[in-house]
Write a protein that holds these residues in place. Structure first.
Motif, PDB file in Angstrom:
ATOM      1  N   ALA A   7       0.860  -1.180   0.000  1.00  0.00           N
ATOM      2  CA  ALA A   7       0.000   0.000   0.000  1.00  0.00           C
ATOM      3  C   ALA A   7       0.896   1.228   0.000  1.00  0.00           C
ATOM      4  O   ALA A   7       2.078   1.153   0.340  1.00  0.00           O
ATOM      5  N   ARG A   9       2.674   4.324   1.431  1.00  0.00           N
ATOM      6  CA  ARG A   9       3.152   4.523   2.795  1.00  0.00           C
ATOM      7  C   ARG A   9       2.087   5.196   3.669  1.00  0.00           C
ATOM      8  O   ARG A   9       1.539   6.205   3.296  1.00  0.00           O
ATOM      9  N   ALA A  10       1.843   4.623   4.762  1.00  0.00           N
ATOM     10  CA  ALA A  10       0.898   5.238   5.697  1.00  0.00           C
ATOM     11  C   ALA A  10       1.511   6.529   6.216  1.00  0.00           C
ATOM     12  O   ALA A  10       2.724   6.715   6.176  1.00  0.00           O
ATOM     13  N   HIS A  12       2.311   7.714   8.981  1.00  0.00           N
ATOM     14  CA  HIS A  12       3.413   7.761   9.947  1.00  0.00           C
ATOM     15  C   HIS A  12       4.727   7.237   9.384  1.00  0.00           C
ATOM     16  O   HIS A  12       5.683   7.112  10.104  1.00  0.00           O
ATOM     17  N   GLN A  13       4.749   6.899   8.071  1.00  0.00           N
ATOM     18  CA  GLN A  13       6.044   6.570   7.477  1.00  0.00           C
ATOM     19  C   GLN A  13       6.491   7.628   6.462  1.00  0.00           C
ATOM     20  O   GLN A  13       7.394   7.406   5.688  1.00  0.00           O
ATOM     21  N   ASP A  22      12.379   4.096  15.263  1.00  0.00           N
ATOM     22  CA  ASP A  22      13.749   4.056  15.776  1.00  0.00           C
ATOM     23  C   ASP A  22      14.462   5.337  15.353  1.00  0.00           C
ATOM     24  O   ASP A  22      13.916   6.178  14.671  1.00  0.00           O
ATOM     25  N   THR A  24      15.180   8.088  16.228  1.00  0.00           N
ATOM     26  CA  THR A  24      14.782   9.457  16.483  1.00  0.00           C
ATOM     27  C   THR A  24      15.928  10.103  17.213  1.00  0.00           C
ATOM     28  O   THR A  24      16.839   9.449  17.693  1.00  0.00           O
TER      29      THR A  24
ATOM     30  N   LEU B  88      -4.333  -2.789   6.189  1.00  0.00           N
ATOM     31  CA  LEU B  88      -3.156  -2.732   7.055  1.00  0.00           C
ATOM     32  C   LEU B  88      -3.565  -2.816   8.527  1.00  0.00           C
ATOM     33  O   LEU B  88      -2.951  -3.552   9.305  1.00  0.00           O
ATOM     34  N   ALA B 116       4.688  -5.359   4.085  1.00  0.00           N
ATOM     35  CA  ALA B 116       4.381  -5.102   2.685  1.00  0.00           C
ATOM     36  C   ALA B 116       3.296  -4.037   2.536  1.00  0.00           C
ATOM     37  O   ALA B 116       3.419  -3.114   1.723  1.00  0.00           O
ATOM     38  N   LEU B 117       2.249  -4.141   3.300  1.00  0.00           N
ATOM     39  CA  LEU B 117       1.133  -3.203   3.164  1.00  0.00           C
ATOM     40  C   LEU B 117       1.508  -1.802   3.618  1.00  0.00           C
ATOM     41  O   LEU B 117       0.977  -0.820   3.120  1.00  0.00           O
ATOM     42  N   SER B 118       2.375  -1.715   4.606  1.00  0.00           N
ATOM     43  CA  SER B 118       2.733  -0.392   5.133  1.00  0.00           C
ATOM     44  C   SER B 118       3.936   0.188   4.402  1.00  0.00           C
ATOM     45  O   SER B 118       4.172   1.394   4.481  1.00  0.00           O
ATOM     46  N   GLY B 119       4.701  -0.673   3.749  1.00  0.00           N
ATOM     47  CA  GLY B 119       5.961  -0.200   3.205  1.00  0.00           C
ATOM     48  C   GLY B 119       6.930   0.191   4.305  1.00  0.00           C
ATOM     49  O   GLY B 119       7.882   0.932   4.087  1.00  0.00           O
ATOM     50  N   ASP B 120       6.697  -0.295   5.491  1.00  0.00           N
ATOM     51  CA  ASP B 120       7.484   0.108   6.663  1.00  0.00           C
ATOM     52  C   ASP B 120       7.945  -1.138   7.408  1.00  0.00           C
ATOM     53  O   ASP B 120       7.228  -1.661   8.260  1.00  0.00           O
ATOM     54  N   VAL B 122       9.926  -1.558   9.764  1.00  0.00           N
ATOM     55  CA  VAL B 122      10.010  -1.394  11.220  1.00  0.00           C
ATOM     56  C   VAL B 122       8.641  -1.603  11.867  1.00  0.00           C
ATOM     57  O   VAL B 122       8.527  -2.190  12.941  1.00  0.00           O
ATOM     58  N   ARG B 135       5.108   3.986  17.861  1.00  0.00           N
ATOM     59  CA  ARG B 135       4.570   5.347  18.007  1.00  0.00           C
ATOM     60  C   ARG B 135       3.391   5.503  17.060  1.00  0.00           C
ATOM     61  O   ARG B 135       3.544   5.982  15.946  1.00  0.00           O
TER      62      ARG B 135
END
Lengths: 208, 208, 208, 208, 208, 208
Positions: A7, A9-10, A12-13, A22, A24, B88, B116-120, B122, B135
């Motif tokens: 998807a 990027r949400a 918060h990314q 991390d 920060t 997500l 995968a869905l978030s592209g994140d 972490v 967070r």
């Protein structure tokens, strides 16, 4: 069973807060760093050289040189000095204990160490997620079962538990080392959780 | 803080059993597969085409077509049908629940889905390790706190817990969906743990 | 040891709200019902005919036909399809699991089922209250002990637990069925508790 | 959702062992009864007259008259003497505590008492299964929440918990009575569970 | 490893509130004492004469003579009447149970009793802190293991637990007595914790 | 309520094994001591001089000088170096943590330290038995509540917990120190329990 395509990027990314999890600027409690002693300056240099970065736990302790020195001395002795346990086994204990305590910092940093030392990314995931799902030899299973019980209900550890380690081939000194490594991460897990310590994000991609 | 160089492969990672953790020939209880119905044949084909593989949970259920069909119907409705929760968010619930239950199969498969869905990447690790360290915006925090409580102590969920979801902006239908996804993974976690289900090893490297 | 004579009805049992515990107009989250599909219309009719009523869990799911259909398909397969477990044994698992999770809805509905299927009202009470107090044959004791452990600490289920089932005479397929029924009620317990689902009050008096 | 028709009696409900759950000749530890004192003879007579039977707990204690006498004195004072709590409220505490402790004997005997005293069979089931699912007035909810916490984690009871009772309208004396009844059943639950005490089966059908 | 010299008294040990922990004027809930019955007057006199003081638990119960009388009768029968358990063993159970429940009042008062009856101050500390660390004969270990399990998870006590007591040499009557003493302190611990009962401070220094 | 006169010494307190609990020749795992380094020789001498004895934990670590040195350095920094927490407060944390973990060694040694540093024997007992029963100022209550939660469920510590410390007047550095002391005893408790470490018996009588 998951949708394969990522998807967008949400929120918060977003690049602006890409390191929300991390890296920060505030690693732990935002205590002002003290000047490094020459020893610690050398040690941080060695970290940069060997690892490519200074682990955030060291930066977190840097507000006070005696505390940083004591932590480094104990850590390096436990994890790197000669022992009947291999370095990988000590890291496996570290991660299995951190999994019981659900410590984000230690699971990230030492999960990466298990992957790197074993050359087996799956083993790292198993230690993070549930060591009981791993297909281990009896010696390592006994070692982790002891460490997990010592973590979850230390009051219930009795002679029968020590005997199970002896039966799996561990010496008295090995038992000490298992206890000491498990104990150390029970400390570190709590310092990290209490201070909201954030791991270096570079760990996530290592040795996958 | 970990040694950067990989140690030689430990014995249990020999090429001969490199997949000791996953992908063994026995995925779960070694029940003999039944012939796939045309519907399921088409569905497995779609998995191969979209994901590149058939998720092992589907193979595990393949000993009995009605059971496979019911599982697939419920799974796809819950995770993919329209809902006030994003896909997500539903995967985040899946992983947070599986983390409470320490389910190896579901943490591997759905941790990959969150990445995968978030592209994140972490975010995936955070859901696996401890969602409380993430967070998150208050809405998602409330959603995961509810799912985790419902998992750990379902008997203690009361009106105040539902109200906290409403206060975070969730509708009655959203509450149903949070409960249904959390409930579903409380089922799947247990079927997987009870049968020693092993995830496809391809998940481990996805979306890192 | 209790006073035999009934006290006057306490305020909350006034005729005006005699059904405060169950059968209120709001069964779960008060989601507006969708029109029943012909299949579900037929199924509800069959319930009315055979049971004399439509179980509230079905009404609760009726806001969305795909969800209702998937639930009914999975439930009927698990509880009624051929299996090495008798229907009574599957209901015993349902109640023992619901007892660990203290799910009011499922204890009422499936406690009644154990009473009815066994013709033994005491067995129903034992499953609701504490299956360990029941004087069961070893096979059923092993089955319930596995289901209860899988419910309370799924992460700790290991080969030894599966072996205990094999030793009690269960096949691999039987183990799947025990896991699947226990898993299903771990889902349903949580959906019911999360949504404050109320059982039909007719269950209370059945098969006493 | 359950099959309405009763299956043939399972083996363990054969007439030959119809009372497998209760009413076996061995009520608890099979200690030989001592001769009843005149007081206890009178008391047992009163039980027969009022209840139609002598509760098995009294028979279990009958191996020793001083123990029986002390138990009866404490029980009758707590449950029947004047108090700011109604008799029904005291029985509700008894059952809620016994539910936390999953005591078969006490849930059967005092569940029946709640049904009888309230004239509300559903209330009895709610206390047995999960008092949190009951729609109680705030006073009774506070009373049961205190009793349940005192049962599950007595070390954590603090001034704030006592204050919550005061805020719900309870006096200092009422707090004592709540504590004393909850305490008493924490004792009785354990004596019953430790000795495998079996309730009179007549309780099961009472006040349904 | 501790500094040997005493620091100056911290603020909360000022003479003005030296008895902050115990011996405050409010022993429990500050209920007004009732006039002692002649029996209880005699009993309190005997306490003064033999112990030098009246235990605070008796003062706490003095708001109501029937409650005081029932408590004293049950206590004295359990702890002092003939039994297959020595008085010391009964006090050991009392303290081990109170340790599981972390009851300040009972640990202080009965810890002193173990020290006095055994003439072994260390044994008292072991019972307070963790009975598993004590080097006991198998009989006493079995007795305390049963009492601790009965306290922590009464629902899980089964025939195997009773058999372990029989194997350690205990009779059916001994099992009753272990259960009854453990049960009694599960009651007293909760009454004390619920009412914030404070022990007489004289216990602290006894038999050290 | 206990009999005042001491019973004759029970068998296991015979002069021959009067120190059955502590001070046996085997302090922990019976590892052969290494020669003390000059630094450690001096430190042990200082212990003898100031305390009158060498704490057994130091003897237990004496099989390996780097481990002993690291332990002593960390311990002395944490417990004796300047901090916003008084030495007494740090010992209170040590004992409250050791109470959650039921560590016999640490409760004995650090319970004595709390008694000595506070000049208040009752405070030592309260920390050993249940810190929640102590009548502490809000600052110390907050400090111990945080340490206890961090010990029992480190995964659940969140910003709200840190905020509660700030609200009680603690700085970021103070929070670190609370976490570090609590963490250290979570380590030491486990090393002691895993190795069956026995405290010097002299602690028992100190500062009573």
């Amino acid at each position: 069973m998951r949708a394969a395509q990522a998807a967008p990027r949400a929120k918060h990314q977003d690049p602006a807060d890409a390191a929300a999890g991390d890296d920060t600027e505030i690693i732990a409690l935002d205590l002002p760093p003290a000047p490094l002693t020459p020893d610690m300056q050398a040690y941080f240099g060695k970290c940069e050289e060997k690892l490519g970065f200074v682990p955030n736990v060291l930066k977190a302790y840097s507000f006070d040189m005696p505390k940083l020195g004591a932590f480094v001395a104990m850590y390096n002795d436990l994890m790197l000095a000669p022992s009947g346990l291999t370095k990988l086994e000590r890291e496996m204990i570290a991660v299995a204990v951190s999994s019981v305590n659900r410590c984000y910092y230690c699971l990230v940093a030492h999960g990466a160490a298990v992957r790197a030392l074993s050359g087996d990314p799956v083993l790292g995931e198993l230690m993070v997620m549930n060591f009981r799902a791993a297909r281990l030899e009896p010696r390592q299973r006994a070692m982790l079962a002891f460490a997990a019980k010592l973590t979850a209900e230390p009051w219930a550890v009795e002679d029968a538990d020590r005997q199970a380690l002896r039966d799996a081939g561990f010496s008295a000194r090995d038992i000490w080392d298992i206890a000491a490594v498990a104990g150390f991460f029970n400390m570190s897990n709590r310092v990290a959780s209490a201070t909201d310590m954030r791991p270096n994000s570079v760990y996530h991609g290592q040795a996958r």
